[in-house]
Design a protein around this motif. Structure first.
Motif, short mmCIF file in Angstrom:
data_model
loop_
_atom_site.label_atom_id
_atom_site.label_comp_id
_atom_site.label_asym_id
_atom_site.label_seq_id
_atom_site.Cartn_x
_atom_site.Cartn_y
_atom_site.Cartn_z
N GLN A 70 -74.38 -57.53 -7.91
CA GLN A 70 -73.83 -57.17 -6.63
C GLN A 70 -72.15 -57.57 -6.71
OE1 GLN A 70 -74.87 -55.71 -3.15
NE2 GLN A 70 -72.88 -54.77 -3.87
N LYS A 71 -71.76 -58.15 -7.19
CA LYS A 71 -70.40 -58.59 -8.23
C LYS A 71 -69.98 -57.99 -8.93
CE LYS A 71 -66.89 -62.01 -10.09
NZ LYS A 71 -66.61 -63.58 -10.80
N GLN A 73 -71.23 -55.23 -9.62
CA GLN A 73 -70.80 -53.53 -8.68
C GLN A 73 -70.78 -53.20 -7.87
OE1 GLN A 73 -73.48 -51.04 -9.32
NE2 GLN A 73 -75.32 -51.74 -8.91
N ASN A 74 -69.49 -53.92 -7.16
CA ASN A 74 -68.78 -54.17 -7.02
C ASN A 74 -67.50 -54.33 -7.35
OD1 ASN A 74 -70.09 -54.97 -4.32
ND2 ASN A 74 -69.24 -56.69 -4.14
N ALA A 75 -67.42 -54.74 -8.85
CA ALA A 75 -66.28 -54.64 -9.81
C ALA A 75 -66.74 -53.49 -10.75
CB ALA A 75 -66.51 -56.17 -11.02
N LYS A 77 -67.33 -50.41 -9.34
CA LYS A 77 -67.49 -49.39 -8.36
C LYS A 77 -65.75 -49.21 -7.89
CE LYS A 77 -68.37 -47.58 -3.65
NZ LYS A 77 -69.01 -48.34 -2.73
N ALA A 78 -64.94 -50.99 -8.07
CA ALA A 78 -63.17 -51.23 -8.16
C ALA A 78 -62.73 -50.34 -8.82
CB ALA A 78 -63.22 -53.07 -7.72
N GLN A 82 -69.71 -46.05 -11.19
CA GLN A 82 -71.49 -46.73 -10.73
C GLN A 82 -71.61 -46.79 -11.76
OE1 GLN A 82 -72.83 -44.07 -7.89
NE2 GLN A 82 -74.37 -44.66 -8.16
#
Length: 193
Positions: A70-71, A73-75, A77-78, A82
């Motif tokens: 999740q970390k 994926q978030n990084a 995405k930021a 994707q």
């Protein structure tokens, strides 16, 4: 579909001989998040295929692995990118499974899930087993010299047609440049006199 398969540790994030056991230990490599963002914007479907034997060894549990991912994926995405899916093998070598690289089980699953052949699909890794699994699946094996890549290159025995780049950013540069050339060539061939 423009598919690319990435190993995780040593390609996207720093690797550790002691395993990445917590979200805090997941640290992106310089340029990797931007590379994924550029590939995403260029229409690539990005998939991660990673051996995670730390799960089978009991170094972390599935909830922790999910938190690490999740970390990531978030990084990504930021940064504007994707990752479409993450495939992982939780087994140790002694489990003798089909999904642990250098076997191609994860790649077969990716091919089925995305309903696409893997012939010539770029597959990026820093270890010999990444490249071997890619080669067996019909992918184009790409070695990056980040992570364990320099040691892998020194040890030799790379699969045929392995391409070598410094890091994921250089891979993205190469693929995007090749796409531009192919697009220009197609445009030239479709021009009317």
């Amino acid at each position: 579909m423009k598919l690319i398969i990435l190993d995780r540790d040593g390609v996207i994030n720093e690797d550790s001989d002691a395993f990445i056991k917590t979200p805090d230990e997941w640290i992106p490599l310089p340029g990797s998040l931007d590379a994924i963002a550029r590939l995403t914007k260029a229409g690539y479907t990005i998939v991660v295929a990673t051996n995670q034997s730390g799960l089978g060894r009991g170094y972390f549990d599935i909830m922790t692995l999910n938190a690490i991912h999740q970390k990531m994926q978030n990084a990504v995405k930021a940064a504007g990118g994707q990752i479409e899916a993450i495939f992982f093998c939780p087994h140790t070598a002694s489990d003798n499974c089909d999904c642990r690289k250098p076997r191609q089980g994860m790649f077969s699953t990716i091919s089925e899930r995305f309903d696409t052949p893997l012939e010539d699909v770029p597959s990026v890794g820093d270890s010999l087993r990444d490249l071997q699994a890619a080669f067996l699946a019909g992918c184009t094996p790409i070695l990056v010299l980040s992570g364990k890549g320099k040691k892998t290159l020194e040890n030799g025995g790379l699969p045929p047609k392995t391409i070598i780049f410094d890091d994921l950013s250089a891979v993205a540069d190469h693929l995007l440049e090749a796409d531009q050339k192919n697009s220009a060539s197609r445009d030239k061939n479709t021009e009317t006199p």
